[in-house]
Design a protein around this motif. Structure first.
Motif, short mmCIF file in Angstrom:
data_model
loop_
_atom_site.label_atom_id
_atom_site.label_comp_id
_atom_site.label_asym_id
_atom_site.label_seq_id
_atom_site.Cartn_x
_atom_site.Cartn_y
_atom_site.Cartn_z
N LEU A 13 -5.13 3.70 5.32
CA LEU A 13 -4.51 2.72 4.42
C LEU A 13 -3.00 2.94 4.40
O LEU A 13 -2.54 4.07 4.34
CB LEU A 13 -5.08 2.88 3.01
N ALA A 69 0.85 -1.20 0.00
CA ALA A 69 0.00 0.00 0.00
C ALA A 69 0.88 1.23 0.00
O ALA A 69 2.06 1.19 0.38
CB ALA A 69 -0.93 0.01 1.20
N LEU A 79 -3.44 -5.61 -2.33
CA LEU A 79 -3.53 -4.31 -1.66
C LEU A 79 -3.88 -4.51 -0.19
O LEU A 79 -4.78 -5.28 0.15
CB LEU A 79 -4.60 -3.45 -2.33
#
Length: 459
Positions: free
Chosen positions: A457, A8, A110
């Motif tokens: 994230l 990420a 991801l």
């Protein structure tokens, strides 16, 4: 065992000097090596080294980006897994291109929000309390909140919880021995031992909970509503505290039509300021909606800064607001003290203690230090402890400490009432389990997922 590898973007998306793509998992090094054109073979490189090269497209060999690659072999990494961080040029397009080719690699996906920190927890590098402190570090609104979160991330508070848990488990072991071998039990000694050991644990819980209110405030900020009639200087006060023009200021009453929110730090105390529309009777429909929102903000606020104009006598609307604030945490801000005084201070002083009355001239930026002192005295008894930063600040931790406290109190009450010892065991075990939930022992997957879903994230 974790089999897949996650990746990420770990820096804020947008223009910047650099951007970092973080990769963690079994295929982090080999997967990156397949994309990395350099004199160095990452698969043979030492841990904690940095290497220059280019990221290339795995199918065409096209150079995508000039990068620096940092390699950290597990368990000496944040996640305790093999970790690679690719430092690329900052910018939306450049970093997205690098991430896209990284995700083309085998067993690469991801990352979910907070999954890097979640892996650090699942791999035993940190406990759940330390993991939760990571998000507090990111969201800190003041230097003191950051310092508290940093100490929690280092495990300072976790050590106290673990020591407390050890006290309780020793008590639980004593009870279980007496249940298994009742012929060796001395009833009076057991009852006294349960009471004494429980009290030791209760004293420590009380010390931790004593910091809970301050810790929660430092973590979340004090929701502070600035209220008063139109044109008394509410928006000017917000702008002064924020040190920028957040709210429009005019001589026309009713300029502010909605609630304006801003975070500021006042003497190390984070305030979530809500500048409200002036509260008065009005026929203007839009202003009426603003007044309704002001009443809502007033009801929800932890602290009210009630602004009065020193240059005007008390109005009926002022008195109505003063009556509504009985029993609330209120600092009365007497503004415009640079003008001739027309306010009946005797009536004000009958309603409020001297510590809750602050004289200011927002125009001349005078009296801010008195406002800081009044708020600090109201919420922190005049000072913040600069030495002990083991504040309990998380609502989940506070609730679990209170649950453990109640279980121990129930156990003491049961022992003094002559209830069989195997029943007391239930209360003591419940306290031990509640304390374990704080640091992540025996917590459900759903709670873990819920906690880490709040992370950004890449963290």
């Amino acid at each position: 065992m974790i089999q897949d590898t996650i990746a990420a973007i770990s820096t804020a998306v947008g223009e910047g000097g650099i951007a970092i793509i973080r990769i963690s998992g079994p295929n982090a090094i080999a997967g990156t090596a397949a994309l990395f054109q350099s004199r160095t073979d990452l698969r043979e490189a030492d841990s904690h080294t940095v290497h220059y090269g280019h990221i290339v497209h795995p199918a065409t060999g096209e150079q995508i980006e000039e990068v620096l690659v940092t390699l950290m072999r597990g368990p000496r990494s944040f996640t305790a897994e093999d970790v690679v961080e690719i430092n690329a040029h900052g910018g939306v397009v450049a970093v997205k291109k690098v991430l896209d080719v990284v995700l083309m690699q085998e067993d690469m996906r991801l990352a979910e929000p907070g999954e890097f920190t979640k892996r650090a927890f699942l791999n035993g590098r940190i406990d759940l309390m330390q993991a939760e402190a990571v998000i507090d570090l990111i969201r800190s609104k003041s230097d003191r909140a950051f310092s508290i979160a940093r100490k929690q991330a280092e495990g300072l508070l976790s050590k106290r919880i673990k020591a407390l848990r050890q006290t309780v488990i020793e008590l639980l072991a004593h009870i279980e021995v007496n249940i298994d071998y009742p012929e060796h039990d001395v009833e009076e000694m057991t009852t006294a031992y349960i009471r004494d050991q429980s009290q030791i644990a209760l004293d420590e819980i009380a010390k931790l909970l004593k910091t809970a209110n301050e810790g929660k405030i430092l973590r979340e900020g004090i929701m502070t509503a600035i209220v008063g009639r139109p044109n008394v200087g509410k928006s000017s006060l917000l702008n002064m505290l924020a040190q920028e023009n957040k709210a429009i200021v005019t001589d026309i009453p009713g300029t502010t039509r909605d609630v304006i929110e801003e975070y500021v730090t006042l003497n190390h105390i984070p305030l979530r300021l809500l500048d409200t529309a002036g509260i008065r009777e009005t026929s203007d429909l839009v202003e009426q909606l603003g007044v309704e929102r002001s009443h809502t903000a007033l009801a929800e606020a932890d602290l009210i800064l009630f602004v009065l104009n020193y240059n005007e006598p008390l109005h009926a609307d002022d008195r109505e607001l003063l009556d509504r604030m009985a029993g609330r945490q209120v600092v009365l801000v007497i503004n415009k003290t640079d003008l001739p005084g027309k306010l009946d201070m005797e009536e004000i002083e009958k309603r409020f203690s001297p510590e809750a009355i602050v004289r200011m001239s927002v125009l001349q930026e005078a009296g801010l230090d008195y406002l800081e002192k009044a708020i600090s005295g109201m919420f922190f008894e005049g000072k913040l402890d600069s030495g002990d930063l083991t504040y309990v600040s998380n609502v989940r931790h506070i609730a679990l400490l209170k649950r453990a406290q109640q279980s121990l109190l129930d156990g003491i009450a049961a022992s003094e009432a002559g209830i069989p010892i195997d029943v007391m065991q239930i209360d003591v075990r419940s306290a031990w389990e509640s304390l374990g939930e704080i640091i992540g022992d025996a917590v459900g997957d759903s709670l873990i997922d819920q906690i880490f879903s709040q992370f950004c994230l890449g963290k």
